[in-house]
Scaffold this active site. Sequence first.
Site, PDB file in Angstrom:
ATOM      1  N   ASN A 181      56.672 -39.556   4.551  1.00 44.00           N
ATOM      2  CA  ASN A 181      57.518 -40.394   5.416  1.00 44.00           C
ATOM      3  C   ASN A 181      57.007 -41.824   5.602  1.00 44.00           C
ATOM      4  O   ASN A 181      57.426 -42.524   6.507  1.00 44.00           O
ATOM      5  CB  ASN A 181      57.685 -39.723   6.788  1.00 44.00           C
ATOM      6  CG  ASN A 181      56.345 -39.554   7.505  1.00 44.00           C
ATOM      7  OD1 ASN A 181      55.298 -39.966   6.969  1.00 44.00           O
ATOM      8  ND2 ASN A 181      56.352 -38.972   8.680  1.00 44.00           N
ATOM      9  N   ASP A 239      54.169 -42.961   6.667  1.00 41.92           N
ATOM     10  CA  ASP A 239      53.246 -43.321   7.748  1.00 41.92           C
ATOM     11  C   ASP A 239      51.779 -43.343   7.292  1.00 41.92           C
ATOM     12  O   ASP A 239      50.870 -43.560   8.091  1.00 41.92           O
ATOM     13  CB  ASP A 239      53.433 -42.399   8.981  1.00 41.92           C
ATOM     14  CG  ASP A 239      52.892 -40.991   8.743  1.00 41.92           C
ATOM     15  OD1 ASP A 239      52.414 -40.692   7.620  1.00 41.92           O
ATOM     16  OD2 ASP A 239      52.942 -40.178   9.692  1.00 41.92           O
ATOM     17  N   ASP A 263      51.288 -34.940   4.691  1.00 44.92           N
ATOM     18  CA  ASP A 263      51.983 -34.038   5.611  1.00 44.92           C
ATOM     19  C   ASP A 263      52.490 -32.807   4.869  1.00 44.92           C
ATOM     20  O   ASP A 263      52.381 -32.721   3.639  1.00 44.92           O
ATOM     21  CB  ASP A 263      53.134 -34.779   6.322  1.00 44.92           C
ATOM     22  CG  ASP A 263      53.954 -35.618   5.363  1.00 44.92           C
ATOM     23  OD1 ASP A 263      54.199 -35.137   4.241  1.00 44.92           O
ATOM     24  OD2 ASP A 263      54.333 -36.762   5.712  1.00 44.92           O
ATOM     25  N   ASP A 267      36.060 -21.097   9.835  1.00 41.29           N
ATOM     26  CA  ASP A 267      35.175 -22.240   9.997  1.00 41.29           C
ATOM     27  C   ASP A 267      33.958 -21.896  10.856  1.00 41.29           C
ATOM     28  O   ASP A 267      34.099 -21.252  11.898  1.00 41.29           O
ATOM     29  CB  ASP A 267      35.993 -23.343  10.689  1.00 41.29           C
ATOM     30  CG  ASP A 267      35.244 -24.629  10.826  1.00 41.29           C
ATOM     31  OD1 ASP A 267      35.062 -25.305   9.805  1.00 41.29           O
ATOM     32  OD2 ASP A 267      34.829 -24.959  11.958  1.00 41.29           O
ATOM     33  N   GLU A 319      32.805 -19.383   6.361  1.00 40.68           N
ATOM     34  CA  GLU A 319      31.957 -20.532   6.017  1.00 40.68           C
ATOM     35  C   GLU A 319      30.539 -20.158   6.431  1.00 40.68           C
ATOM     36  O   GLU A 319      30.274 -19.937   7.609  1.00 40.68           O
ATOM     37  CB  GLU A 319      32.418 -21.785   6.758  1.00 40.68           C
ATOM     38  CG  GLU A 319      31.649 -23.000   6.290  1.00 40.68           C
ATOM     39  CD  GLU A 319      31.770 -24.212   7.213  1.00 40.68           C
ATOM     40  OE1 GLU A 319      31.561 -25.324   6.743  1.00 40.68           O
ATOM     41  OE2 GLU A 319      32.046 -24.042   8.429  1.00 40.68           O
ATOM     42  N   HIS A 324      35.792 -30.565   1.229  1.00 36.98           N
ATOM     43  CA  HIS A 324      36.036 -31.744   2.064  1.00 36.98           C
ATOM     44  C   HIS A 324      34.790 -32.194   2.825  1.00 36.98           C
ATOM     45  O   HIS A 324      34.820 -33.235   3.478  1.00 36.98           O
ATOM     46  CB  HIS A 324      37.162 -31.421   3.048  1.00 36.98           C
ATOM     47  CG  HIS A 324      36.759 -30.343   4.020  1.00 36.98           C
ATOM     48  ND1 HIS A 324      36.521 -29.048   3.609  1.00 36.98           N
ATOM     49  CD2 HIS A 324      36.511 -30.377   5.345  1.00 36.98           C
ATOM     50  CE1 HIS A 324      36.147 -28.329   4.652  1.00 36.98           C
ATOM     51  NE2 HIS A 324      36.137 -29.121   5.719  1.00 36.98           N
ATOM     52  N   ASP A 325      33.726 -31.402   2.790  1.00 39.12           N
ATOM     53  CA  ASP A 325      32.491 -31.763   3.498  1.00 39.12           C
ATOM     54  C   ASP A 325      31.410 -32.267   2.547  1.00 39.12           C
ATOM     55  O   ASP A 325      30.300 -32.586   2.986  1.00 39.12           O
ATOM     56  CB  ASP A 325      31.920 -30.536   4.224  1.00 39.12           C
ATOM     57  CG  ASP A 325      32.771 -30.131   5.416  1.00 39.12           C
ATOM     58  OD1 ASP A 325      33.469 -30.994   5.969  1.00 39.12           O
ATOM     59  OD2 ASP A 325      32.735 -28.939   5.783  1.00 39.12           O
TER      60      ASP A 325
END
Length: 565
Positions: free
Chosen positions: A31, A33, A37, A208, A262, A336-337
């Site tokens: 969208n 921004d 999403d 997590d 994790e 992502h870490d």
Amino acid sequence: MNMKNKKDTSGAWWKEAIVYQIYPISFQNSNGDGTGDLRGIIDRLDYVKSLGIDVIWLNPIFKSPNDDNGYDVSDYCEIMDEFGTMSDFDELLGKAHDMGIKIILDLVINHYSDEHPWFMEARKSRDSKYYDYYHWWPAEKGTPAYRESYFDVDGNAWKYNKDTDSYYLHYFSVKQPDLNWENPELRQEIYKIMRFWFDKGVDGFRMDSISYISKDTDFPEVDRTMYPYIFDYCALNPTLHSHLQEMNREVLSKYDIMTVGEGSSVCKSEVSKFVDPDRNELQIMYHFGPSEIRNYTGPDAPSTGIEYSLLKFKQMFTEWDNAIGEGWPTIYLGNHDQPRMISRFGSDDHKYHVISAKMLTMFILTMRGTPFWYAWDEIGMSNIKFSRIEDYRDISTLNGYEHARKMRGNLKKFLENQKNTSRDNARTPFQWDASDNAGFTTGTPWIKVNPNYKKYNAMDESKDTESILNFFRKTIRLRKEHKALIYGQYILLDSKNIHTYSYLREYKNERYLISLNFTPKEAISRTGVNTENGEVVLKNYNDFKLKDIKGKITLRPFETVVIKL
Ligand code: GLC
């Protein structure tokens, strides 16, 4: 051992699956921004399907003030505003299922956001029912014993709260208060949330920080000579396993799902407690071995720029394979870490970028265990290496910088180090094509796009038969066609070789030899395996020819080959 009662998990879908991890905020914005999403993911499902993966793991998508990119949840049954609505999620799940793709979500239950209604109530008064949902240290008892926080600017996991005249515990940021798992009512509340998502049809959870959910609630001083890294102590509380067993009994066992923990600070001697099928806790867990392999300059460092010990790397994977016992391993090199796997274990020098990415692809997809593939490694995304603090978004880098500033540390050195270590290296937007902002957004991206997108992007690589992307697809097909690459026993060969990694995978009457050169120089692997009658089934240099058949293989820079014996 009494084999009669052993729970049989052979053939389980979560063993054969390849998991594709999507970091939603950076995948596709729909969208304008500037933040990814759910609708963006829906629009790109065809691409995901084309890879051949089986499961999508979505990082947190729940309502959150985003102190830690969604790992601070303020409402578990709502979708984060930036990501869309629950009907977007239902559509995503339905479409993925229609395509034969499962979806697992990220369940963050060691802590919630301080903006969660429970904490907003709890912090008002000690008499609140929710006070006991968290961990507190009453100020009249003096200063609490030291506990470390990953993201706190001062590294202190206790934060004073005036209205209750007590300190609350937060292993992560001050906005992520830890939940008190010793409270049975709280546990039931969490189980309700889990059922809510399972009843929708979600296929599992990545849990997590699961190793930290239980605490020694007396909060004694920790002997730092025994636990120089205090989180190793924090991951060892004895009630942890009874909580996981209860969770399994009450919720997990009722659904056909995947559960992956994790394993922060979980050591080899502890891992089978989580994943031994007969203990009825979790199915799989990923360990922190890859993140501990760093900062090394010995002779077995592969000379790729970010040095690590290849001997330790091989030993680490071999020991974890062994430690898992009756359980089932997982394999990954990035998420992502962590910084991007190519910059870390391959080479992002343009000369070796593609070939080393293919070599790492081969490694992940020919090892024993469920592969967790971090999205966009398949197009060769690499570390962005920001030089200015203003470009970073991650709380860990920003608070680390603030800490260094307060301590009058060397900020230049800190920033230099972040180029190789910051989590933001793995969080830059997906490079879809060579258009503006790599086709990620028509607006301003929440974090800068890696300028190498003109060279490495999904659209161009889809058309190139020699691309990393198409090599990834090919390697997935190979794994799926040969059960030995999934279930075969893993046997390390030539373990002292400081340049190459070679191993066998053996299953029933199938046998494969995999040899990988982890360095930018030619190297010989002395495997001791006669390959005279071997057939090369996959390679990353097209002109590889089997010539050294008597127990050795010569490999060019980052060359890799799979030989069927
Ligand atoms: C896990 C997540 C990480 C997050 C932390 C706190 O380690 O992977 O991204 O910051 O937990 O929830």
